[in-house]
Design a protein around this motif. Structure first.
Motif, PDB file in Angstrom:
ATOM      1  N   GLN A 169       0.936  -1.031   0.045  1.00  0.00           N
ATOM      2  CA  GLN A 169      -0.185   0.029  -0.066  1.00  0.00           C
ATOM      3  C   GLN A 169       0.780   1.232   0.048  1.00  0.00           C
ATOM      4  O   GLN A 169       1.893   1.291   0.635  1.00  0.00           O
ATOM      5  CB  GLN A 169      -0.832  -0.163   1.285  1.00  0.00           C
ATOM      6  CG  GLN A 169      -1.963   1.037   1.380  1.00  0.00           C
ATOM      7  CD  GLN A 169      -2.806   0.970   2.386  1.00  0.00           C
ATOM      8  OE1 GLN A 169      -2.442   0.302   3.594  1.00  0.00           O
ATOM      9  NE2 GLN A 169      -3.943   1.464   2.413  1.00  0.00           N
ATOM     10  N   TYR A 170       0.585   2.352  -0.731  1.00  0.00           N
ATOM     11  CA  TYR A 170       1.415   3.579  -1.016  1.00  0.00           C
ATOM     12  C   TYR A 170       0.512   4.616  -0.703  1.00  0.00           C
ATOM     13  O   TYR A 170      -0.549   4.669  -0.838  1.00  0.00           O
ATOM     14  CB  TYR A 170       1.888   3.649  -2.504  1.00  0.00           C
ATOM     15  CG  TYR A 170       2.967   2.435  -2.833  1.00  0.00           C
ATOM     16  CD1 TYR A 170       4.153   2.690  -2.864  1.00  0.00           C
ATOM     17  CD2 TYR A 170       2.732   1.188  -3.229  1.00  0.00           C
ATOM     18  CE1 TYR A 170       5.356   1.829  -3.245  1.00  0.00           C
ATOM     19  CE2 TYR A 170       3.604   0.275  -3.661  1.00  0.00           C
ATOM     20  CZ  TYR A 170       5.113   0.866  -3.545  1.00  0.00           C
ATOM     21  OH  TYR A 170       5.943   0.131  -4.115  1.00  0.00           O
ATOM     22  N   PHE A 171       1.250   5.528  -0.244  1.00  0.00           N
ATOM     23  CA  PHE A 171       0.756   7.033   0.095  1.00  0.00           C
ATOM     24  C   PHE A 171       1.580   7.960  -0.524  1.00  0.00           C
ATOM     25  O   PHE A 171       2.752   8.108  -0.032  1.00  0.00           O
ATOM     26  CB  PHE A 171       0.540   7.186   1.515  1.00  0.00           C
ATOM     27  CG  PHE A 171      -0.268   8.214   1.994  1.00  0.00           C
ATOM     28  CD1 PHE A 171      -1.608   8.798   1.594  1.00  0.00           C
ATOM     29  CD2 PHE A 171       0.803   9.535   2.546  1.00  0.00           C
ATOM     30  CE1 PHE A 171      -2.108   9.880   2.059  1.00  0.00           C
ATOM     31  CE2 PHE A 171       0.039  10.681   2.764  1.00  0.00           C
ATOM     32  CZ  PHE A 171      -1.282  10.855   2.561  1.00  0.00           C
ATOM     33  N   LEU A 172       1.084   8.821  -1.441  1.00  0.00           N
ATOM     34  CA  LEU A 172       1.967   9.668  -2.024  1.00  0.00           C
ATOM     35  C   LEU A 172       3.258   9.178  -2.673  1.00  0.00           C
ATOM     36  O   LEU A 172       4.402   9.725  -2.831  1.00  0.00           O
ATOM     37  CB  LEU A 172       2.257  11.002  -1.350  1.00  0.00           C
ATOM     38  CG  LEU A 172       1.087  11.695  -0.641  1.00  0.00           C
ATOM     39  CD1 LEU A 172       1.394  12.913   0.107  1.00  0.00           C
ATOM     40  CD2 LEU A 172       0.417  12.494  -1.794  1.00  0.00           C
ATOM     41  N   GLY A 173       3.111   7.893  -3.090  1.00  0.00           N
ATOM     42  CA  GLY A 173       4.386   7.478  -3.681  1.00  0.00           C
ATOM     43  C   GLY A 173       5.405   6.650  -2.713  1.00  0.00           C
ATOM     44  O   GLY A 173       6.424   6.066  -3.412  1.00  0.00           O
ATOM     45  N   LEU A 174       5.091   6.636  -1.654  1.00  0.00           N
ATOM     46  CA  LEU A 174       5.775   5.864  -0.598  1.00  0.00           C
ATOM     47  C   LEU A 174       5.316   4.775   0.136  1.00  0.00           C
ATOM     48  O   LEU A 174       3.983   4.942   0.426  1.00  0.00           O
ATOM     49  CB  LEU A 174       6.193   6.891   0.512  1.00  0.00           C
ATOM     50  CG  LEU A 174       6.912   8.363   0.115  1.00  0.00           C
ATOM     51  CD1 LEU A 174       6.912   9.220   1.210  1.00  0.00           C
ATOM     52  CD2 LEU A 174       8.429   7.969  -0.312  1.00  0.00           C
ATOM     53  N   PRO A 175       5.864   3.628   0.190  1.00  0.00           N
ATOM     54  CA  PRO A 175       5.230   2.653   0.612  1.00  0.00           C
ATOM     55  C   PRO A 175       5.089   2.645   2.214  1.00  0.00           C
ATOM     56  O   PRO A 175       5.747   3.131   3.016  1.00  0.00           O
ATOM     57  CB  PRO A 175       6.234   1.469   0.410  1.00  0.00           C
ATOM     58  CG  PRO A 175       7.571   1.957   0.329  1.00  0.00           C
ATOM     59  CD  PRO A 175       7.127   3.471  -0.246  1.00  0.00           C
ATOM     60  N   ILE A 176       3.783   2.200   2.422  1.00  0.00           N
ATOM     61  CA  ILE A 176       3.345   2.449   3.922  1.00  0.00           C
ATOM     62  C   ILE A 176       3.595   1.218   4.508  1.00  0.00           C
ATOM     63  O   ILE A 176       4.122   0.956   5.578  1.00  0.00           O
ATOM     64  CB  ILE A 176       2.028   2.776   3.879  1.00  0.00           C
ATOM     65  CG1 ILE A 176       1.657   4.167   3.436  1.00  0.00           C
ATOM     66  CG2 ILE A 176       1.495   2.722   5.598  1.00  0.00           C
ATOM     67  CD1 ILE A 176       0.201   4.659   3.651  1.00  0.00           C
ATOM     68  N   LYS A 177       2.862  -0.140   4.001  1.00  0.00           N
ATOM     69  CA  LYS A 177       3.057  -1.340   4.659  1.00  0.00           C
ATOM     70  C   LYS A 177       2.686  -2.451   3.565  1.00  0.00           C
ATOM     71  O   LYS A 177       2.240  -2.229   2.592  1.00  0.00           O
ATOM     72  CB  LYS A 177       2.028  -1.502   5.712  1.00  0.00           C
ATOM     73  CG  LYS A 177       0.443  -1.552   5.307  1.00  0.00           C
ATOM     74  CD  LYS A 177      -0.397  -1.742   6.440  1.00  0.00           C
ATOM     75  CE  LYS A 177      -1.929  -1.743   6.003  1.00  0.00           C
ATOM     76  NZ  LYS A 177      -2.918  -1.801   7.002  1.00  0.00           N
ATOM     77  N   THR A 178       3.052  -3.801   3.985  1.00  0.00           N
ATOM     78  CA  THR A 178       3.103  -4.834   2.969  1.00  0.00           C
ATOM     79  C   THR A 178       1.667  -5.349   3.598  1.00  0.00           C
ATOM     80  O   THR A 178       1.535  -5.903   4.487  1.00  0.00           O
ATOM     81  CB  THR A 178       4.401  -5.810   3.131  1.00  0.00           C
ATOM     82  OG1 THR A 178       5.303  -5.082   2.718  1.00  0.00           O
ATOM     83  CG2 THR A 178       3.956  -6.757   2.312  1.00  0.00           C
ATOM     84  N   LEU A 179       0.794  -5.487   2.475  1.00  0.00           N
ATOM     85  CA  LEU A 179      -0.670  -6.106   2.833  1.00  0.00           C
ATOM     86  C   LEU A 179      -0.439  -7.744   2.717  1.00  0.00           C
ATOM     87  O   LEU A 179      -0.992  -8.589   3.646  1.00  0.00           O
ATOM     88  CB  LEU A 179      -1.682  -5.577   1.785  1.00  0.00           C
ATOM     89  CG  LEU A 179      -1.662  -4.015   1.867  1.00  0.00           C
ATOM     90  CD1 LEU A 179      -2.705  -3.853   0.746  1.00  0.00           C
ATOM     91  CD2 LEU A 179      -2.114  -3.682   3.205  1.00  0.00           C
ATOM     92  N   HIS A 180       0.141  -8.288   1.881  1.00  0.00           N
ATOM     93  CA  HIS A 180       0.304  -9.769   1.440  1.00  0.00           C
ATOM     94  C   HIS A 180       1.668 -10.081   0.885  1.00  0.00           C
ATOM     95  O   HIS A 180       2.002  -9.328  -0.173  1.00  0.00           O
ATOM     96  CB  HIS A 180      -0.762  -9.973   0.618  1.00  0.00           C
ATOM     97  CG  HIS A 180      -0.981 -11.571   0.645  1.00  0.00           C
ATOM     98  ND1 HIS A 180      -1.338 -12.192   2.004  1.00  0.00           N
ATOM     99  CD2 HIS A 180      -1.269 -12.439  -0.385  1.00  0.00           C
ATOM    100  CE1 HIS A 180      -1.304 -13.773   1.381  1.00  0.00           C
ATOM    101  NE2 HIS A 180      -1.291 -13.779   0.149  1.00  0.00           N
TER     102      HIS A 180
END
Length: 63
Positions: A32-43
């Motif tokens: 999951q990305y927010f403004l082009g930066l990865p936030i967390k790995t969902l799966h």
């Protein structure tokens, strides 16, 4: 530009399984990305030689 989006990326990794030993597998990360930066790995999952899709919990990363 979207603020929040989900992206999939596949890369080859070496993993170790007790039953099979050392494996070269394609591991797909769903992040999951927010403004082009990865936030967390969902799966994260891997594809086997026979085309089955398995979770990466049953094998360890081989260094």
């Amino acid at each position: 530009m979207r603020l929040l989006y989900i992206k999939r990326k596949t890369k080859t990794e070496q993993r170790y399984s007790q039953k099979m030993g050392r494996l070269d597998t394609k591991v797909t990360y769903v992040k999951q990305y927010f403004l082009g930066l990865p936030i967390k790995t969902l799966h994260k999952y891997r594809e086997t030689y026979y085309g089955e899709v398995k979770d990466c919990e049953d094998c360890m990363l081989f260094i």
